[in-house]
Design a protein around this motif. Structure first.
Motif, PDB file in Angstrom:
ATOM      1  N   PHE A  25     -11.832  93.158 -31.181  1.00  0.00           N
ATOM      2  CA  PHE A  25     -12.237  91.783 -31.463  1.00  0.00           C
ATOM      3  C   PHE A  25     -13.135  91.245 -30.358  1.00  0.00           C
ATOM      4  O   PHE A  25     -12.829  91.359 -29.164  1.00  0.00           O
ATOM      5  N   LEU A  26     -14.257  90.656 -30.768  1.00  0.00           N
ATOM      6  CA  LEU A  26     -15.151  90.011 -29.821  1.00  0.00           C
ATOM      7  C   LEU A  26     -14.503  88.735 -29.287  1.00  0.00           C
ATOM      8  O   LEU A  26     -13.766  88.053 -30.002  1.00  0.00           O
ATOM      9  N   ARG A  27     -14.786  88.427 -28.045  1.00  0.00           N
ATOM     10  CA  ARG A  27     -14.222  87.240 -27.393  1.00  0.00           C
ATOM     11  C   ARG A  27     -15.328  86.200 -27.201  1.00  0.00           C
ATOM     12  O   ARG A  27     -16.522  86.509 -27.259  1.00  0.00           O
ATOM     13  N   THR A  28     -14.924  84.975 -26.919  1.00  0.00           N
ATOM     14  CA  THR A  28     -15.914  83.921 -26.740  1.00  0.00           C
ATOM     15  C   THR A  28     -15.400  82.869 -25.780  1.00  0.00           C
ATOM     16  O   THR A  28     -14.199  82.793 -25.483  1.00  0.00           O
ATOM     17  N   ALA A  29     -16.320  82.059 -25.283  1.00  0.00           N
ATOM     18  CA  ALA A  29     -15.988  80.916 -24.440  1.00  0.00           C
ATOM     19  C   ALA A  29     -17.028  79.837 -24.680  1.00  0.00           C
ATOM     20  O   ALA A  29     -18.202  80.126 -24.887  1.00  0.00           O
ATOM     21  N   MET A  30     -16.561  78.577 -24.643  1.00  0.00           N
ATOM     22  CA  MET A  30     -17.479  77.466 -24.873  1.00  0.00           C
ATOM     23  C   MET A  30     -16.968  76.246 -24.107  1.00  0.00           C
ATOM     24  O   MET A  30     -15.782  75.925 -24.140  1.00  0.00           O
ATOM     25  N   MET A  31     -17.868  75.576 -23.408  1.00  0.00           N
ATOM     26  CA  MET A  31     -17.521  74.325 -22.727  1.00  0.00           C
ATOM     27  C   MET A  31     -18.659  73.346 -22.882  1.00  0.00           C
ATOM     28  O   MET A  31     -19.831  73.723 -22.820  1.00  0.00           O
ATOM     29  N   SER A  32     -18.310  72.074 -23.087  1.00  0.00           N
ATOM     30  CA  SER A  32     -19.298  71.028 -23.303  1.00  0.00           C
ATOM     31  C   SER A  32     -19.014  69.884 -22.339  1.00  0.00           C
ATOM     32  O   SER A  32     -17.857  69.463 -22.191  1.00  0.00           O
ATOM     33  N   MET A  33     -20.054  69.366 -21.679  1.00  0.00           N
ATOM     34  CA  MET A  33     -19.872  68.379 -20.611  1.00  0.00           C
ATOM     35  C   MET A  33     -20.935  67.289 -20.654  1.00  0.00           C
ATOM     36  O   MET A  33     -22.097  67.559 -20.978  1.00  0.00           O
ATOM     37  N   ALA A  80     -15.336  69.257 -24.452  1.00  0.00           N
ATOM     38  CA  ALA A  80     -14.756  70.297 -25.311  1.00  0.00           C
ATOM     39  C   ALA A  80     -14.589  71.562 -24.485  1.00  0.00           C
ATOM     40  O   ALA A  80     -15.404  71.841 -23.593  1.00  0.00           O
ATOM     41  N   TRP A  81     -13.527  72.323 -24.814  1.00  0.00           N
ATOM     42  CA  TRP A  81     -13.195  73.521 -24.028  1.00  0.00           C
ATOM     43  C   TRP A  81     -12.533  74.518 -24.972  1.00  0.00           C
ATOM     44  O   TRP A  81     -11.432  74.291 -25.454  1.00  0.00           O
ATOM     45  N   VAL A  82     -13.202  75.606 -25.271  1.00  0.00           N
ATOM     46  CA  VAL A  82     -12.654  76.652 -26.150  1.00  0.00           C
ATOM     47  C   VAL A  82     -12.704  77.972 -25.397  1.00  0.00           C
ATOM     48  O   VAL A  82     -13.780  78.512 -25.162  1.00  0.00           O
ATOM     49  N   GLY A  83     -11.541  78.500 -25.042  1.00  0.00           N
ATOM     50  CA  GLY A  83     -11.492  79.693 -24.207  1.00  0.00           C
ATOM     51  C   GLY A  83     -11.402  80.995 -24.958  1.00  0.00           C
ATOM     52  O   GLY A  83     -11.402  82.073 -24.355  1.00  0.00           O
ATOM     53  N   GLY A  84     -11.337  80.942 -26.294  1.00  0.00           N
ATOM     54  CA  GLY A  84     -11.229  82.163 -27.085  1.00  0.00           C
ATOM     55  C   GLY A  84     -11.101  81.834 -28.551  1.00  0.00           C
ATOM     56  O   GLY A  84     -11.186  80.671 -28.962  1.00  0.00           O
ATOM     57  N   VAL A  85     -10.873  82.862 -29.369  1.00  0.00           N
ATOM     58  CA  VAL A  85     -10.842  82.648 -30.816  1.00  0.00           C
ATOM     59  C   VAL A  85      -9.472  82.199 -31.312  1.00  0.00           C
ATOM     60  O   VAL A  85      -9.359  81.562 -32.348  1.00  0.00           O
ATOM     61  N   ASP A  86      -8.391  82.526 -30.577  1.00  0.00           N
ATOM     62  CA  ASP A  86      -7.049  82.175 -31.037  1.00  0.00           C
ATOM     63  C   ASP A  86      -6.083  82.352 -29.873  1.00  0.00           C
ATOM     64  O   ASP A  86      -5.792  83.475 -29.472  1.00  0.00           O
ATOM     65  N   TYR A  87      -5.568  81.234 -29.332  1.00  0.00           N
ATOM     66  CA  TYR A  87      -4.756  81.327 -28.123  1.00  0.00           C
ATOM     67  C   TYR A  87      -3.452  82.089 -28.354  1.00  0.00           C
ATOM     68  O   TYR A  87      -2.964  82.787 -27.448  1.00  0.00           O
ATOM     69  N   LYS A  88      -2.900  82.002 -29.527  1.00  0.00           N
ATOM     70  CA  LYS A  88      -1.629  82.665 -29.802  1.00  0.00           C
ATOM     71  C   LYS A  88      -1.727  84.168 -29.583  1.00  0.00           C
ATOM     72  O   LYS A  88      -0.782  84.815 -29.123  1.00  0.00           O
ATOM     73  N   HIS A  89      -2.890  84.743 -29.890  1.00  0.00           N
ATOM     74  CA  HIS A  89      -3.054  86.192 -29.796  1.00  0.00           C
ATOM     75  C   HIS A  89      -3.978  86.635 -28.660  1.00  0.00           C
ATOM     76  O   HIS A  89      -3.942  87.797 -28.253  1.00  0.00           O
ATOM     77  N   PHE A  90      -4.826  85.730 -28.167  1.00  0.00           N
ATOM     78  CA  PHE A  90      -5.751  86.071 -27.082  1.00  0.00           C
ATOM     79  C   PHE A  90      -5.631  84.995 -26.011  1.00  0.00           C
ATOM     80  O   PHE A  90      -6.339  83.984 -26.052  1.00  0.00           O
ATOM     81  N   GLN A  91      -4.729  85.191 -25.062  1.00  0.00           N
ATOM     82  CA  GLN A  91      -4.385  84.122 -24.131  1.00  0.00           C
ATOM     83  C   GLN A  91      -5.241  84.085 -22.872  1.00  0.00           C
ATOM     84  O   GLN A  91      -5.043  83.228 -22.018  1.00  0.00           O
ATOM     85  N   TYR A  92      -6.176  84.994 -22.760  1.00  0.00           N
ATOM     86  CA  TYR A  92      -7.070  84.975 -21.601  1.00  0.00           C
ATOM     87  C   TYR A  92      -8.132  83.907 -21.816  1.00  0.00           C
ATOM     88  O   TYR A  92      -8.853  83.924 -22.821  1.00  0.00           O
ATOM     89  N   ASP A  93      -8.234  82.969 -20.886  1.00  0.00           N
ATOM     90  CA  ASP A  93      -9.174  81.858 -21.016  1.00  0.00           C
ATOM     91  C   ASP A  93     -10.537  82.251 -20.459  1.00  0.00           C
ATOM     92  O   ASP A  93     -10.736  82.302 -19.247  1.00  0.00           O
ATOM     93  N   ASN A  94     -11.486  82.521 -21.351  1.00  0.00           N
ATOM     94  CA  ASN A  94     -12.805  82.983 -20.927  1.00  0.00           C
ATOM     95  C   ASN A  94     -13.690  81.874 -20.374  1.00  0.00           C
ATOM     96  O   ASN A  94     -14.738  82.168 -19.802  1.00  0.00           O
ATOM     97  N   VAL A  95     -13.282  80.607 -20.513  1.00  0.00           N
ATOM     98  CA  VAL A  95     -14.071  79.525 -19.915  1.00  0.00           C
ATOM     99  C   VAL A  95     -13.939  79.550 -18.399  1.00  0.00           C
ATOM    100  O   VAL A  95     -14.927  79.484 -17.672  1.00  0.00           O
TER     101      VAL A  95
END
Length: 776
Positions: A426-434, A443-458
């Protein structure tokens, strides 16, 4: 005869005397029992101080900038109290009608109800008042129901405490305390959590039939659970509505109408792994844990972030956060489908890995195994490494992430080792808006689904920045050499000699397509099309040290080697720092450190913390504006041009994998795409005057990537998330996201109008064909 009469009278008076003796003894005994209970002889009784401040576990609450609850921190009790004036009248009416009809007429003990309960042995209702039930919840708990003695002693304690509560609190305060303390199940501790979890709304928004459901649960929340026993709860709800009609809180017609309604439960479980802004909340958990270490209570004790009911006011806008999460979901689901398509066993036998040996793959897998939670757990249990590793090859039932499922989960059977490889596909992602002017993170999105991918890529993740680092090089050149976006340099092979700027051998970077146009390119055109040879010339002129200094002043804290290759983004940077740095360009050269928390209050509303902005002047307004002008070229006719229009031979492909393409945004946008070697990382940094947003997409490991630039470039992997997010923001005018042009400084000293340069060159060149040597 007279003697008989006297004897009869004497007997009567004897009976009277013994009656009063027994009655008085009974009263004295009752008083003694109550005194013994109040003295704590039958069990610990609350002190006056505890009555004034009953101890309950209160969850820490994260509140968005627009007043919504993002989530909570708690151990066992997910409780956030609300005052009586925040409760709807229909809820109060339902409670009184069902649990204590004479609530406003007694002082804690309902004598009529007690006598009725004794006479009918509880068959026509119990005698516990709301005050007694609160006393039981707060101070007593539940004794052994099989012991009659214990039950009697508990009832006596309830009476004593109930009367004390009535003396210390108003009727309204007791109702609020009771509803705030009750456990409704599914981590719904208290009425606020219950209304949010079972109906997705705040208590004051509850309709009469919804309030009746929650009041019905007060009898036994485990038995009358609307998730497990819908029909039973439906009947209980209608009983509550019947009680409300009986005591004239609603009319018979209203009762009949409400009882006929279907029960509509809107289940929204509140957990640390679900809900809005999960990655942000977990970042805040760590941040808050560090904060309490240096900010003790007045008595010197540390605040407990799970029990003390802190209110943390964040900068996140819940509407923008929702837009960001939806944008990530929309694009990543499609992109992942294409990635799976390209990594079938036939197309890629080593899927999801590319271009590495089996030995290297084994090393990656073993490393993942030894850093997994399962390994750590079994290690703590005392198993040897050999025993632990054996368990990773035993099949087991498990629930895994799945984009194709409605719930994004599926049950399956596989070995833990297979699950590790499965998740790496699964590809991972990170997004932050300021907001660049204030540093407020929206806004802060550290991945596609925290329940299954708990590493915060932000914040936790850092990957090669690629071409998104190039603006730091251009900023150094414009700042120190006074270059303008319209100055031009030749697109020819360019080498930086050995030992110059610390490099040990000649560095001769190639363009992404391996070709050189031979033309003179303006800086605006070179950055728009990410031409490596031009960037190499610029860093050679200003020196890597100058570039590193600017990046550091703009908030990049990671070590950056002072070598020429940094010009192409070879160093790792996280999205958090990159967004803060780009904010400097949008904020007229002033760096503002990203802010996540504006205020912290304790449970009583006392302010414990208020943030102070951290700012630094880095670039002049002229240089910052010139950089914005350069990056506007990226979205006008460069690698970010698909934000505005449809073009190119790959249009059909992009329509298939990129949700919402073409985006056709028309407002001024500055930005920069970034793609690293082998398409391992895709970036897009996008700016409008009052919002800077960064997006990264890539695999868990650099060997997990698309095989072709067509799919693996930043413009295909990351840019679409930014575009979808911004289109959603623009649909809601209340958000106030800018569509205007970037503010131009007065008396701008740097030329950004390249049409004037073209006119001057036309006068000097012999033929019109010579203009082809310069690309604007």
């Amino acid at each position: 005869m007279a003697k008989a009469k006297q004897k009869e009278q004497k007997g009567f008076f004897t009976y009277i005397k013994w009656f009063w003796i027994l009655f008085g003894s009974g009263v004295l005994f009752a008083i003694l029992i109550f005194l013994l209970a109040s003295w704590g002889k039958f069990g610990e009784m609350p002190t006056f101080e505890r009555l004034e401040n009953p101890e309950t576990n209160l969850a820490t609450e994260f509140i968005s900038s627009d007043g919504e609850t993002l989530g909570k921190l708690y151990l066992d009790d997910n409780r956030t109290p609300v005052s009586f004036d925040k409760l709807p009248q229909n809820l109060v009416n339902a409670l009184v009608a069902t649990e204590d009809a004479r609530y406003y007429d007694h002082s804690g003990i309902d004598a009529r109800g007690f006598i009725r309960a004794l006479a009918y042995l509880g068959k026509k209702g119990g005698a516990s008042t709301i005050s007694q039930q609160l006393a039981r919840q707060l101070f007593i708990g539940v004794r052994d129901k099989e012991s009659t003695t214990n039950a009697i002693l508990q009832k006596i304690q309830e009476w004593v405490i109930a009367t004390r509560l009535e003396r210390n609190y108003t009727k309204e305060e007791i109702i609020a305390m009771y509803l705030n303390i009750y456990d409704f199940g599914y981590a719904a501790d208290g009425i606020r959590s219950a209304s949010r979890i079972y109906f997705g709304k705040e208590p004051h928004e509850l309709r009469t039939e919804e309030s009746a459901v929650l009041v019905g649960m007060l009898k036994n929340s485990s038995l009358y659970n609307p998730i497990r026993r819908e029909e039973l709860v439906f009947n209980r709800r209608n009983t509550v509505l019947g009680q409300m009609a009986k005591y004239d809180y609603i009319t018979e017609e209203e009762k009949d109408s409400l009882q006929a309604l279907k029960m509509k439960i809107n289940f929204n479980p509140e957990s640390h792994r679900e809900g809005l802004a999960t990655y942000f909340r977990m970042y805040m958990q760590r941040w808050l844990g560090n904060w309490v270490e240096s900010h003790p209570k007045p008595d010197g004790e540390k605040y407990n972030i799970y029990l003390d009911g802190l209110k943390v006011y964040t900068t996140i806008d819940s509407r923008m956060q929702k837009n960001a999460e939806e944008a990530v979901e929309a694009h990543m689901k499609n992109l992942q489908a294409e990635f799976f398509h390209q990594n079938t066993p036939d197309r890629n036998p080593t899927a999801p890995f590319l271009d590495i040996s089996k030995g290297a793959i084994d090393t990656i897998m073993r490393s993942a195994m030894k850093t997994s939670p399962r390994w750590r757990h079994l290690k703590r249990e005392g198993l040897s490494e050999k025993e632990i590793e054996a368990t990773f090859h035993e099949k087991a039932e498990m629930t895994v992430f799945d984009w194709n499922s409605d719930s994004y989960e599926k049950d399956t059977i596989m070995t833990p080792m297979d699950s590790i490889r499965y998740y790496k596909t699964f590809l991972r992602t990170a997004m932050m808006s300021m907001e660049p002017q204030t540093g407020h993170v929206k806004a802060w999105v550290g991945g596609v689904d925290y329940k299954h991918f708990q590493y915060d890529n932000v914040y936790q993740g850092a990957r090669q920045a690629g071409s998104t680092f190039k603006p730091f090089v251009y900023a150094a050149a414009i700042d120190q050499l006074r270059y303008s976006p319209c100055d031009s340099l030749p697109d020819n092979q360019y080498c930086i000699e050995p030992l110059k700027h610390g490099n040990m051998e000649a560095w001769c970077p190639k363009n992404s397509d391996g070709k050189y146009s031979g033309k003179n390119l303006t800086l605006k055109s070179a950055l728009a099309n990410s031409v490596n040879t031009i960037t190499a010339q610029l860093i050679d002129k200003v020196g890597p040290g100058s570039v590193v200094a600017i990046a550091k002043n703009m908030g990049i804290t990671r070590d950056i080697p002072e070598v020429p290759s940094i010009a192409l983004g070879t160093q790792d940077i996280n999205v958090y720092e990159m967004v803060g740095a780009y904010g400097t360009f949008a904020n007229q050269g002033v760096y503002v450190k990203p802010v996540m928390v504006t205020r912290i209050e304790d449970k009583n509303g006392t302010v414990l913390y208020e943030y102070t902005p951290e700012t630094k002047d880095v670039l002049s307004k002229d240089v910052a504006y010139a950089m914005v002008n350069l990056m506007e070229g990226v979205t006008l006719y460069g690698s970010g041009g698909r934000l505005r229009h449809t073009y190119g031979k790959n249009q059909t492909v992009y329509k298939e994998i990129i949700t919402g393409y073409p985006y056709e945004l028309t407002n001024p946008i500055a930005g920069k795409t970034g793609t690293t070697q082998n398409q391992s990382d895709g970036w897009f940094m996008g700016m409008v005057p009052n919002l800077v947003t960064g997006v990264w997409v890539g695999g868990d490991n650099r060997s997990i990537h698309f095989s072709r630039l067509l799919y693996g470039q930043g413009a295909a992997m990351a840019l679409p998330i930014w575009a979808i997010y911004m289109k959603k923001n623009y649909e809601n005018e209340e958000l106030g996201v800018s569509k205007e042009a970037f503010e131009k400084p007065e008396n701008l000293s740097i030329n950004v109008d390249c049409t004037k340069v073209l006119e001057d060159l036309q006068d000097e060149l012999d033929t019109e064909d010579d203009l082809e040597d310069i690309d604007f």
